[in-house]
Design an enzyme around this catalytic site. Sequence first.
Site, PDB file in Angstrom:
ATOM      1  CD  GLN A 160      -3.524  -4.314   6.496  1.00  0.00           C
ATOM      2  OE1 GLN A 160      -3.677  -3.281   5.866  1.00  0.00           O
ATOM      3  NE2 GLN A 160      -3.857  -5.497   6.007  1.00  0.00           N
ATOM      4  CG  ASP A 202      -9.752  -0.044   5.041  1.00  0.00           C
ATOM      5  OD1 ASP A 202      -9.476  -0.523   3.926  1.00  0.00           O
ATOM      6  OD2 ASP A 202      -9.040  -0.179   6.049  1.00  0.00           O
ATOM      7  CE  LYS A 247      -3.796  -2.475   2.175  1.00  0.00           C
ATOM      8  NZ  LYS A 247      -4.629  -2.787   3.346  1.00  0.00           N
TER       9      LYS A 247
HETATM   10  N1  GUN Z   1      -6.956  -6.764   6.044  1.00  0.00           N
HETATM   11  C1  GUN Z   1      -7.335  -7.505   4.984  1.00  0.00           C
HETATM   12  N2  GUN Z   1      -7.968  -6.749   4.078  1.00  0.00           N
HETATM   13  C2  GUN Z   1      -7.993  -5.491   4.566  1.00  0.00           C
HETATM   14  C3  GUN Z   1      -8.501  -4.260   4.080  1.00  0.00           C
HETATM   15  O1  GUN Z   1      -9.102  -4.156   2.995  1.00  0.00           O
HETATM   16  N3  GUN Z   1      -8.321  -3.183   4.892  1.00  0.00           N
HETATM   17  C4  GUN Z   1      -7.698  -3.275   6.093  1.00  0.00           C
HETATM   18  N4  GUN Z   1      -7.574  -2.164   6.819  1.00  0.00           N
HETATM   19  N5  GUN Z   1      -7.206  -4.399   6.575  1.00  0.00           N
HETATM   20  C5  GUN Z   1      -7.351  -5.507   5.805  1.00  0.00           C
END
Ligand code: GUN
Length: 307
Positions: A97, A120, A53
């Site tokens: 996350q 998100d 990311k």
């Molecule tokens: N863990 C797995 N997928 C995601 C996501 O799309 N966003 C976040 N913040 N954590 C994750």
Amino acid sequence: MAQILDGKAYADRMLDEVKAAVAARKNSGLRAPCLAVVLVGDDPASQVYVKGKIAACAKTGIESIEHRPAADVTQSELNLLIEGLNADPDVDGILVQLPLPKHLDSKAALHRINPAKDVDGFHPLNQGRLFEGLPGLRPCTPSACMRMLKFHGVEMAGKRAVVLGRSEIVGKPMALMLLEENATVTIAHSRTADLPAVCREADILVAAVGRPGLVEGSWIKPGAVVVDVGINRVTDLAFGERIFAADPVKLAKLREKGHVLCGDVRFGEAMQVAGAVTPVPGGVGPLTIAGLLRNTLKACEALVCPG
Ligand code: GUN
């Protein structure tokens, strides 16, 4: 043979659009968007995802800040960190996350995030806006999948869509987005009776359960569009020989390296039945990141209603 829906290529298009918009902001004297990523502890998979990311931010000119609280951070310390980011006028997007360590309440943390910075799309206010069909910050994976399906001209109105999996990150929002496009939507899950028969009804089948190779070729309606959201690491050779029987490339990789990534769908089998399939890797994974950067730009430009 089915068409391969190249998620990586479409994600690159989305990233180019974000990059151009960020450059245009900077040219007109505005600051770059800024994403704050909170990674608690040292879960190896989460570290890989966060690294991806942050690298993608750099590619598009989006600034990023990483916060790495230790695994034993308390809920109130985490809340304070989130409150600080909410109040920081130079932070446009906040991503915590997941998964968080077991002693922490993920929902409580996610609900603390200012909905206008919730890139998100997990805050109840943004979920509610999606439920009502209003614009807002929407979950990255399903929204980017929908954009790619539309780009490839996949007809949704009047079609039968089956979403396998009922997570709040993918399954539930994907079902709502397909419904918004006038598909007839079924959400199937681990308790669904006769899962293969339900999947076989799908013109559009979205698999998001995190079970390697669950969906067999015989579960797929001929000509269906198959979106494979699963990203699973397989190490067991006997299991791999079973699920990769029609996928010599994956099987060879597993034999050579001792591990291989695969989706929830048996790709080799799906290629012989479906009309189009997303591969793993190179399908939905890159789309998730592209969706996140798009949301960060949107949050920065305040194109979303903060509620
Ligand atoms: N863990 C797995 N997928 C995601 C996501 O799309 N966003 C976040 N913040 N954590 C994750």
